[in-house]
Design a protein around this motif. Sequence first.
Motif, PDB file in Angstrom:
ATOM      1  N   LEU A 198       0.720  -1.169  -0.087  1.00  0.00           N
ATOM      2  CA  LEU A 198      -0.102  -0.119  -0.076  1.00  0.00           C
ATOM      3  C   LEU A 198       1.014   1.253   0.059  1.00  0.00           C
ATOM      4  CD1 LEU A 198      -2.982   1.347   0.404  1.00  0.00           C
ATOM      5  CD2 LEU A 198      -2.333   1.374   2.915  1.00  0.00           C
ATOM      6  N   LEU A 199       1.886   1.491   0.924  1.00  0.00           N
ATOM      7  CA  LEU A 199       2.703   2.516   0.765  1.00  0.00           C
ATOM      8  C   LEU A 199       3.851   2.634   0.255  1.00  0.00           C
ATOM      9  CD1 LEU A 199       1.536   3.178   4.733  1.00  0.00           C
ATOM     10  CD2 LEU A 199       1.046   4.666   2.872  1.00  0.00           C
ATOM     11  N   ARG A 200       4.503   1.374  -0.018  1.00  0.00           N
ATOM     12  CA  ARG A 200       5.728   1.282  -0.772  1.00  0.00           C
ATOM     13  C   ARG A 200       5.471   0.374  -1.991  1.00  0.00           C
ATOM     14  NH1 ARG A 200       9.520   0.193   4.549  1.00  0.00           N
ATOM     15  NH2 ARG A 200       9.797   2.450   5.180  1.00  0.00           N
ATOM     16  N   PRO A 201       4.492   0.566  -2.887  1.00  0.00           N
ATOM     17  CA  PRO A 201       4.289  -0.185  -3.925  1.00  0.00           C
ATOM     18  C   PRO A 201       5.085  -0.185  -5.050  1.00  0.00           C
ATOM     19  CG  PRO A 201       2.808   1.883  -4.258  1.00  0.00           C
ATOM     20  CD  PRO A 201       3.686   1.932  -2.913  1.00  0.00           C
ATOM     21  N   SER A 281      -6.408 -10.827 -10.126  1.00  0.00           N
ATOM     22  CA  SER A 281      -5.212 -10.479 -10.913  1.00  0.00           C
ATOM     23  C   SER A 281      -3.838 -10.427 -10.210  1.00  0.00           C
ATOM     24  CB  SER A 281      -4.995  -9.077 -11.468  1.00  0.00           C
ATOM     25  OG  SER A 281      -6.164  -9.174 -12.428  1.00  0.00           O
ATOM     26  N   GLY A 282      -4.044 -10.519  -8.639  1.00  0.00           N
ATOM     27  CA  GLY A 282      -2.914 -10.428  -7.796  1.00  0.00           C
ATOM     28  C   GLY A 282      -2.725  -9.018  -7.157  1.00  0.00           C
ATOM     29  N   VAL A 283      -3.908  -8.374  -7.259  1.00  0.00           N
ATOM     30  CA  VAL A 283      -3.219  -6.824  -6.632  1.00  0.00           C
ATOM     31  C   VAL A 283      -3.238  -7.139  -5.088  1.00  0.00           C
ATOM     32  CG1 VAL A 283      -4.294  -4.678  -6.269  1.00  0.00           C
ATOM     33  CG2 VAL A 283      -4.351  -5.711  -8.425  1.00  0.00           C
ATOM     34  N   ARG A 284      -2.320  -6.541  -4.468  1.00  0.00           N
ATOM     35  CA  ARG A 284      -2.301  -6.674  -2.865  1.00  0.00           C
ATOM     36  C   ARG A 284      -2.834  -5.501  -2.062  1.00  0.00           C
ATOM     37  NH1 ARG A 284      -2.295 -11.306  -3.062  1.00  0.00           N
ATOM     38  NH2 ARG A 284      -1.949 -11.105  -0.783  1.00  0.00           N
ATOM     39  N   ALA A 285      -3.254  -4.367  -2.745  1.00  0.00           N
ATOM     40  CA  ALA A 285      -3.798  -3.461  -1.852  1.00  0.00           C
ATOM     41  C   ALA A 285      -4.688  -2.626  -2.781  1.00  0.00           C
ATOM     42  CB  ALA A 285      -2.724  -2.495  -1.181  1.00  0.00           C
ATOM     43  N   LEU A 301     -17.366  -5.478  -1.398  1.00  0.00           N
ATOM     44  CA  LEU A 301     -16.159  -5.062  -1.293  1.00  0.00           C
ATOM     45  C   LEU A 301     -15.535  -5.476  -0.222  1.00  0.00           C
ATOM     46  CD1 LEU A 301     -14.022  -3.169  -2.321  1.00  0.00           C
ATOM     47  CD2 LEU A 301     -14.882  -1.493  -0.823  1.00  0.00           C
ATOM     48  N   LEU A 302     -15.847  -5.760   0.944  1.00  0.00           N
ATOM     49  CA  LEU A 302     -14.979  -6.368   2.099  1.00  0.00           C
ATOM     50  C   LEU A 302     -15.031  -7.858   2.066  1.00  0.00           C
ATOM     51  CD1 LEU A 302     -13.808  -5.365   4.705  1.00  0.00           C
ATOM     52  CD2 LEU A 302     -15.887  -5.796   5.740  1.00  0.00           C
ATOM     53  N   VAL A 303     -15.971  -8.580   1.607  1.00  0.00           N
ATOM     54  CA  VAL A 303     -15.722 -10.059   1.273  1.00  0.00           C
ATOM     55  C   VAL A 303     -14.762 -10.308   0.204  1.00  0.00           C
ATOM     56  CG1 VAL A 303     -16.928 -11.900   0.061  1.00  0.00           C
ATOM     57  CG2 VAL A 303     -18.103 -10.475   2.042  1.00  0.00           C
ATOM     58  N   THR A 304     -14.535  -9.482  -0.871  1.00  0.00           N
ATOM     59  CA  THR A 304     -13.646  -9.687  -1.808  1.00  0.00           C
ATOM     60  C   THR A 304     -12.082  -9.362  -1.522  1.00  0.00           C
ATOM     61  OG1 THR A 304     -15.021  -9.008  -3.650  1.00  0.00           O
ATOM     62  CG2 THR A 304     -12.814  -8.720  -4.078  1.00  0.00           C
ATOM     63  N   VAL A 305     -12.194  -8.260  -0.606  1.00  0.00           N
ATOM     64  CA  VAL A 305     -10.713  -8.106   0.015  1.00  0.00           C
ATOM     65  C   VAL A 305     -10.167  -9.031   0.967  1.00  0.00           C
ATOM     66  CG1 VAL A 305     -10.799  -5.535  -0.816  1.00  0.00           C
ATOM     67  CG2 VAL A 305     -11.466  -6.225   1.604  1.00  0.00           C
ATOM     68  N   ARG A 306     -10.981  -9.505   1.550  1.00  0.00           N
ATOM     69  CA  ARG A 306     -10.770 -10.546   2.727  1.00  0.00           C
ATOM     70  C   ARG A 306     -10.619 -11.906   1.801  1.00  0.00           C
ATOM     71  NH1 ARG A 306      -9.607  -6.986   5.509  1.00  0.00           N
ATOM     72  NH2 ARG A 306     -10.573  -6.266   7.323  1.00  0.00           N
ATOM     73  N   ARG A 307     -11.202 -12.333   0.849  1.00  0.00           N
ATOM     74  CA  ARG A 307     -11.017 -13.226   0.011  1.00  0.00           C
ATOM     75  C   ARG A 307      -9.484 -13.279  -0.437  1.00  0.00           C
ATOM     76  NH1 ARG A 307     -14.600 -13.253  -4.063  1.00  0.00           N
ATOM     77  NH2 ARG A 307     -16.273 -13.947  -2.705  1.00  0.00           N
ATOM     78  N   TYR A 308      -9.202 -12.436  -1.127  1.00  0.00           N
ATOM     79  CA  TYR A 308      -7.975 -12.398  -1.789  1.00  0.00           C
ATOM     80  C   TYR A 308      -6.797 -11.497  -0.921  1.00  0.00           C
ATOM     81  CZ  TYR A 308     -10.668 -13.328  -5.923  1.00  0.00           C
ATOM     82  OH  TYR A 308     -11.564 -13.819  -6.761  1.00  0.00           O
ATOM     83  N   GLY A 309      -6.928 -11.412   0.005  1.00  0.00           N
ATOM     84  CA  GLY A 309      -5.972 -10.961   1.338  1.00  0.00           C
ATOM     85  C   GLY A 309      -5.359  -9.817   0.576  1.00  0.00           C
ATOM     86  N   MET A 310      -6.238  -8.681   0.205  1.00  0.00           N
ATOM     87  CA  MET A 310      -6.092  -7.578  -0.062  1.00  0.00           C
ATOM     88  C   MET A 310      -6.282  -6.274   1.059  1.00  0.00           C
ATOM     89  SD  MET A 310      -7.217  -7.020  -3.933  1.00  0.00           S
ATOM     90  CE  MET A 310      -9.038  -7.460  -3.622  1.00  0.00           C
ATOM     91  N   ARG A 311      -5.293  -5.389   1.341  1.00  0.00           N
ATOM     92  CA  ARG A 311      -5.598  -4.296   2.259  1.00  0.00           C
ATOM     93  C   ARG A 311      -6.328  -3.119   1.492  1.00  0.00           C
ATOM     94  NH1 ARG A 311      -3.311  -4.829   7.410  1.00  0.00           N
ATOM     95  NH2 ARG A 311      -5.371  -3.667   7.799  1.00  0.00           N
ATOM     96  N   LEU A 312      -7.140  -2.611   2.359  1.00  0.00           N
ATOM     97  CA  LEU A 312      -8.246  -1.585   1.877  1.00  0.00           C
ATOM     98  C   LEU A 312      -7.983  -0.469   2.616  1.00  0.00           C
ATOM     99  CD1 LEU A 312     -10.525  -0.842   0.117  1.00  0.00           C
ATOM    100  CD2 LEU A 312     -11.979  -1.837   1.954  1.00  0.00           C
TER     101      LEU A 312
END
Length: 902
Positions: A198-201, A281-285, A301-312
Amino acid sequence: MTTDIAHRAEMTHALLADGRTVEIRQARPEDIQQVLWLYEEMSPENLRFRFFGASRLSGRMAAERFCGPPRPGFLPLIAFCEDQIVGVAEYETGPADPATAEVALAVADDFHHRGVGTLLLEHLVHAARANGVATFTADALADNHAMLQVFADLGLSTARRFENSEVHCTVGLEPDERYLAACDERGRTADAASLRPLLRPRSIAVVGAGTKPGSVGRAVLRNIRRAGFTGALHAVNPHIHTVEHTPCYPSVTTIPEPPELAVLAVPARAVPQVAEECGKSGVRALVVLTSGLDDAEAEALLVTVRRYGMRLVGPNCLGIANTEEPVRLDATFAAHRPLPGTAGVAVQSGGVGIALLGGLSRLGVGVSSFVSLGDKYDVSGNDLLQWWEEDGRTDMALLHLESFGNPRAFSRTARRVTRKMPLLTVDAGRSDAGRRAAASHTAAAATPTMTRQALFTQAGIIATRTVGELLDTAALLHAQPLPTGSRVAVVSNAGGAGVLAADACVEAGLSVPELPADLVGELLEWLPPGASAANPVDATAAVGDQSLSAVLDRLSAHEAVDAVLLALVPTALAAATGDDPLRALTHAAPERRRPRTVAAVLLDQAESVRLLHTRGGAAVPAYADPQAAARALAHAAERARFLARPTGTFPELHGTDADGARALVDAFLAEHPDGGWLDPRRSAELLDHYRIPQLPWAWAGDEQSAVDAAARLAPGPEGRVVLKAYWPGLVHKTDEGAVLLDLAGEERVRRAYRSLAGRFGEVMTGVLVQPMAERGTELVAGVVQDQVFGPLVLFGLGGTATELLADHAARLAPLTDRDVHDLITAPRSAPLLFGYRGGGPVDLEGLEQLLLRVSRMACDLPQLAEADLNPVVARPDGVTALDVRIRLLPRQARDPYLRRLR
C-alpha cells in the motif's frame, strides 16, 4: 457444530507474519477433502513430526476425526489463504479434567515460518479460555525444534518434560503482560508487512482515469506522475488508449504484470466487480476513492478484499501519499503535493486531510506518509501507528479519527508508540451535534466524550480542540525540546503584550511564577532603565536585540524556568535605532542553542503560526495569538509529564473469586434473560466476590425480621441503623423517600418499617438493614460498559449532589496503578482526600484497592452493564461502600487483543 461457545459459526480474518491474510474458522464436515489434501501433500518428515510416524493412514484418520461430528470439549480450527488450506489446529478436553485440553496442529509445507501455527494457537487459546479451559498439553518429538519453538515463543507460561525421544509440554492459558506483549510484536510485524504494497508499492494501476479535466481518477494519475513515482504506473479505462501520458488497459486483468496497488475511482456500482478483478489479478492493496456505496456494495467489497488478502483504504477517501525516497508516491486528488517531512498523518475527513497537508507544508514540517482513511472498512489508525513505529522516518503522528473500531487495541498500541513519538489528534465530536455529524459522516457509532478523553489521557495522546491548535502544537513539538515543567517566563517589549501572554499561560494550566531575586538582578543589568523583571519581564520598547538575546539566554539556562515565551510588538523606537527584537531569536549562534523551550508571540503576524529559523539550524515557533502559544506549551508540558511518569503495572489482587461472580451472573441472567437490576442481596454478594468493602447488611422481609437485624447489626442503646426499602425497578432510593436514617431502638425501627410498608404497599418486597456509617468524605465509584470502548471506571465526589456537581473523572479498564493514581487526583475535590485545611488524609491505599477491584470486576464480567457505588465513604481508617446499584445485560466477552482484522 461443537457446543463450545467461541468460534461457533464464526469466521475471522487475520494477518500472517508476511502480511498475507488468512481466514480462520471452525472446521466443517465438507472440509474433509481439503484437510486430507493437506496431509497428503506433507513431506514424510513433517508427517513424522505430526503423527510420530510417516504413515499416510494417520493423516486420513486425523482428517476424519477433525471434520467429524461435533462433540463436547472439542474445537477444530482451520486456516485458509486465498481458498487454499494452510493449517489446522484443535484442542480436546478429557472427561476427567475439563479444564485441561490436549492441543495439536499442522501447517502446510509451503507455509512454514509464516506464523500460521502461532496464529491458530492464539485463536485456540482465546476459544479455550472462553470455555473454561485453563491448560493446554501437547506432545512433540524432541527433534521437532520448530514446534517446540512455537510453544516457547507464544508468550504463555510453558513447562517441558522430556521422556526419551518425546517432549510433553504444558501451557497455562492465563494471559499476562508477557503474552500480550508477544502478541503485540507479532501483530506489529504482520501489520507492517501487509501495508508495504500500500505505502511502498512497486507498481500502481489507477482504475477510472478519465479524459475530463475534472475527473478524480485523472487528477490522481496526474499527481502520481508529478510526484515522480519510481515504480511502474498503469491506467485502466476501456474507452481510451492513453491518459496523462500513461498507457490505458481495458481492465486490471489485461495488465501484463499485476500491479501491487490499485486506486479505484469508478462509480459505486462498479466497485465490487473491479475489486474482484483486482483480487484475481494478484493486486495486494486497494485505495477506493469512490463514495456512496450501499450496504450490498460495501459488503461485496469487504468480502472480496478478505478473500484475496488485499488491504483496503477507504472507500470515500482522498487517497494516500508517501514522500520517502525512492517511493515518491502521491495517489491523492489534493491540489498540492505534500512536502516531504517527518509527520505521519491519518484522517477520516478528506477536508481535514487537505488542511493538515497544507498546514504542515507551510510550516516546513512536511509529511512522511499520509492516509485518508475515509469510511475505514479495513486499514485503520491502529495500522498506521504500527507502520510509523517501524518506518524509520516518522517522528510525529497526527490523527483525525471520528470513530474507533477497536479502542482497547488502539489504546495499547498508542501507549507504546507515544513513548517513541508525539501522537496528536483533534478531539472531534465533543458536542451532541458534532457526534451526530460524525456518525452520519462515517457511518460509525457516536463515541461518548468522557470515554474518548479517557482513552487519550491514558495513552498519552495530545488531544486538541481544533485543526489550528493541532498545527500550533505540532510546530512547537517539531522545533523545540520539551519543557521540563510548567513554569513559564514571559518576556515582552510592551507591558500589555506581556500581560496578555501571562494570562493566556495561566488559563492554559501553566504557571508564571515570580523569578528568584538573584535572577531578577541579573536580568535588570541587561535591560534598559524602567524595565521590570518580576515575571512577566517587561523589557520595554527601548530594549536592543543583543540585550534581549542575553535575557533569553539567561532565562533559558536557569533552573527556575521551564519555558520562555517572548511576546513582541513592532515599535517606532526599534525602527528608528535599527534594532529588531526578532534577531534575539533568529541570530542565535549554534554554540548558544538554548536548552529550554522557547516560543514567540508576534501580535502583528499575519499567519497563525510559523517557524522562525535561526543561524544555528534550530527553529522557534511564532504565534499570532498568545492563547495559541500557551495552549501549545501546555500540551508540550503535559507530554513531558507523561514521559516522566512510570508506565504503570497491574497490581495483584488477593481474594477475588471470579468464578463465583460469573456463577452469580449466569444464575441471574438465567432467571432474567433480558437482564435487569440486581436486588440488594445479590449486589452485595457480587461485591463480596471481589472483596470490595461495604457496610454489613441484612435483608428483612417483614417487621420482626427488620427489628432482629437491627439488634444484631447495631446492638445496645447507642446502636443506630438505616432502613432502605426495595422493590424491583427501584433505582433512586433517596428521590423516592425509600431511605430512613438514624433509627435507634426497637420501637423506632418498627415505626420506620411500618412507614415504608404503608407508603409503598405491596410493591415493596422488603428492606435492607444496615448500621449507620460514620461520617467521612462521600465519593462515588462506578462502571459503565461502553459497547465500543469496553468498561469505563468513573470516580469523583459522591452523595446526593453527585450529578449536580459533576466532579468526576474516568479511565478505561483495566486500570494500572498509575491510572488509579490519576483517577483519584483528577477531580477538583481531590484535595479533600489528602488532608485539605488540616484534615487528615483518607485511607488512600484502601481507595486505590477499591478502584482496582471495581476495575477487575468490570473486566471479568462483560455482562456488567453498569455499577454505581454511591456513596462510598472515605475516612482515615477505611473506605466503605454504603449503597450499590448493579445492572446486568446478556453480553459475551470479546477479546480486544486477539489478532484479527475487522
